[in-house]
Design a protein around this motif. Structure first.
Motif, PDB file in Angstrom:
ATOM      1  N   UNK A   7      46.519   4.424  10.706  1.00 15.25           N
ATOM      2  CA  UNK A   7      47.666   3.633  11.135  1.00 15.25           C
ATOM      3  C   UNK A   7      47.971   3.945  12.598  1.00 15.25           C
ATOM      4  N   UNK A   8      48.857   3.173  13.193  1.00 13.92           N
ATOM      5  CA  UNK A   8      49.239   3.390  14.588  1.00 13.92           C
ATOM      6  C   UNK A   8      49.855   4.765  14.799  1.00 13.92           C
ATOM      7  N   UNK A   9      50.696   5.182  13.873  1.00 13.79           N
ATOM      8  CA  UNK A   9      51.334   6.500  13.977  1.00 13.79           C
ATOM      9  C   UNK A   9      50.292   7.614  13.894  1.00 13.79           C
ATOM     10  N   UNK A  10      49.343   7.474  12.964  1.00 14.47           N
ATOM     11  CA  UNK A  10      48.292   8.480  12.815  1.00 14.47           C
ATOM     12  C   UNK A  10      47.394   8.544  14.050  1.00 14.47           C
ATOM     13  N   UNK A  11      47.126   7.381  14.655  1.00 16.32           N
ATOM     14  CA  UNK A  11      46.327   7.363  15.881  1.00 16.32           C
ATOM     15  C   UNK A  11      47.048   8.065  17.022  1.00 16.32           C
ATOM     16  N   UNK A  16      47.600  12.846  20.483  1.00 12.54           N
ATOM     17  CA  UNK A  16      48.372  13.994  20.968  1.00 12.54           C
ATOM     18  C   UNK A  16      47.641  15.309  20.688  1.00 12.54           C
ATOM     19  N   UNK A  17      47.057  15.418  19.503  1.00 10.25           N
ATOM     20  CA  UNK A  17      46.318  16.635  19.151  1.00 10.25           C
ATOM     21  C   UNK A  17      45.111  16.801  20.069  1.00 10.25           C
TER      22      UNK A  17
END
Length: 107
Positions: A7-11, A16-17
């Motif tokens: 999902x967009x949030x997971x991407x 960030x990681x």
């Protein structure tokens, strides 16, 4: 790829990681130059020497100092030969350990 994508949030979290990991220069260089290590005989020898405990070096140093003192008073070729062998092996082990450390071969 099997299954649904990220999902967009997971991407965003993944980005960030990855950005956080790229700030670690040592890790970034290790990942870019990742290899299994030397496979030749000297590489195996370096890995074995890297595992030699530190107390062995102090033991070899004490033994060579003792043999040097004995050879100074005894004037025996056997004691001098023993000192030479112990001293040479401690120098060889120390040099190999430094080379293994410089090449990043972990104990």
């Amino acid at each position: 790829m099997d299954g649904p994508g990220l999902s967009g949030r997971e991407l965003r979290i993944l980005t960030e990681i990855e950005n956080g990991l790229q700030t670690d220069r040592r890790l970034d260089r290790a990942l870019r130059t990742m290899r299994h290590g030397p496979r030749w005989l000297a590489g195996r020898l370096l890995r074995a020497v890297a595992r030699v405990p530190v107390f062995v070096f102090s033991l070899l140093g004490a033994l060579s100092a003792t043999l040097l003192l004995i050879s100074a008073t005894a004037h025996s070729p056997a004691v001098l030969t023993g000192f030479s062998l112990v001293w040479a092996s401690s120098i060889a082990l120390g040099t190999a350990r430094v080379v293994a450390h410089r090449r990043g071969i972990a104990p």
